[in-house]
Design an enzyme around this catalytic site. Sequence first.
Site, PDB file in Angstrom:
ATOM      1  N   CYS A  48       0.201   0.714   7.607  1.00  0.00           N
ATOM      2  CA  CYS A  48      -0.354   1.029   6.268  1.00  0.00           C
ATOM      3  C   CYS A  48      -1.526   1.916   6.513  1.00  0.00           C
ATOM      4  O   CYS A  48      -1.727   2.631   5.654  1.00  0.00           O
ATOM      5  CB  CYS A  48      -0.375  -0.180   5.520  1.00  0.00           C
ATOM      6  SG  CYS A  48       1.268  -1.114   5.075  1.00  0.00           S
ATOM      7  N   GLU A  60       0.930  -1.192  -0.057  1.00  0.00           N
ATOM      8  CA  GLU A  60      -0.070  -0.184   0.137  1.00  0.00           C
ATOM      9  C   GLU A  60       0.804   1.080   0.067  1.00  0.00           C
ATOM     10  O   GLU A  60       0.496   2.378  -0.786  1.00  0.00           O
ATOM     11  CB  GLU A  60      -0.768   0.093   1.039  1.00  0.00           C
ATOM     12  CG  GLU A  60      -1.963  -0.953   1.209  1.00  0.00           C
ATOM     13  CD  GLU A  60      -1.434  -2.603   2.045  1.00  0.00           C
ATOM     14  OE1 GLU A  60      -2.221  -3.352   2.522  1.00  0.00           O
ATOM     15  OE2 GLU A  60      -0.083  -2.748   2.305  1.00  0.00           O
ATOM     16  N   SER A 114      17.008 -43.611 -11.538  1.00  0.00           N
ATOM     17  CA  SER A 114      15.743 -42.955 -11.946  1.00  0.00           C
ATOM     18  C   SER A 114      16.111 -41.565 -12.669  1.00  0.00           C
ATOM     19  O   SER A 114      15.347 -41.132 -13.011  1.00  0.00           O
ATOM     20  CB  SER A 114      14.991 -42.438 -10.575  1.00  0.00           C
ATOM     21  OG  SER A 114      15.820 -41.828  -9.883  1.00  0.00           O
ATOM     22  N   GLY A 152      12.340 -38.865   0.173  1.00  0.00           N
ATOM     23  CA  GLY A 152      11.824 -39.821  -0.794  1.00  0.00           C
ATOM     24  C   GLY A 152      10.381 -40.356  -0.451  1.00  0.00           C
ATOM     25  O   GLY A 152       9.519 -40.065   0.268  1.00  0.00           O
TER      26      GLY A 152
END
Length: 335
Positions: free
Chosen positions: A92, A59, A176, A269
């Site tokens: 703000c 803001e 993998s 994992g």
Amino acid sequence: MDGAESGDSTYMDQAMAAADAVRGTTSPNPWVGCVVVSGADPTQVFEGATAPPGGPHAEVTALNRAGERHARGATLFTTLEPCSHHGRTPPCTEAIIAAGVARVVIGVEDPDPKVAGSGVAALRAAGIEVAVGLGEADVTEQLAPYLKHRRTGLPWVVLKMAASLDGRTAAPDGTSRWITGEEARRDVHRLRARSDAVLVGAGTIRADDPELTVRLGDGPAPRQPLRVVLGEAPPGAKVHPALELSGPLEDVLAELGRRGVLQLLVEGGASVAHGFHAAGLVDRYVLYLAPVLFGGDDGRPLFAGPGAGTIGEVRRGKLVSVERLGDDLRVEVTA
């Protein structure tokens, strides 16, 4: 939403886009976007977003860009309720009131106990028209990690997995690399960049020795997430320096929440993934599916541990998105 006017949604969308651009840079503060529509010339629009900790909030940035002439009588759109307390920066709400803003439109109220409606109350007490709830569903999705952390003290948990189309993560011998393609792997780095911490088990460290860093290529150096290992990592592992934790997963999450972690990315994992899933601790699943078929039941599965015993016990989520990344699919599911 009560008090909505024609064109308001466009400005809230713009505020959300500004917030999205700084996600991953503001924690433990929320990533907030703001748009100021000039009170002197409605064709003039100014935007701001939350700076890194210690910097101005969205803001204030937008109001500074608007300047005194355009801020007076303006309409201000912000994704999150403006703060009303002194932290590293002044409230703000004080800046909005001092600038002479006439109307404030807010996406969602801030559940932080230091705010929790007091920002809205301060603005209304100053005679400013306030509307709350514009784009609430979309803003809630965007700020989900922050909102959960402020309500529960716990991080938003994202479980990331990669698999073949038949649900396997590796061959029987453990190989993998690589199941998914380059675009999917780049997306994982973007996901890490938006997370405050990345967690794996010590078994993954011993098997793969990952760095768990964010590598996005060109551009400024990204903020690196806290690296967390369940158990103990070998002294020479690439993951160091890392936070090593053990014990019940609920306690691990509580500790990370105390450290200001809003979003935790769990990368596995299979035993770690099962642990979080079985305990119901996952808020969002992100699954990368490659056009690969192992073609048997001996490949390594996504989860290592007992699953649902009957179809009635299966945990069903909601499909959030499906995106093609090169030859792979990115599937996002709520818990």
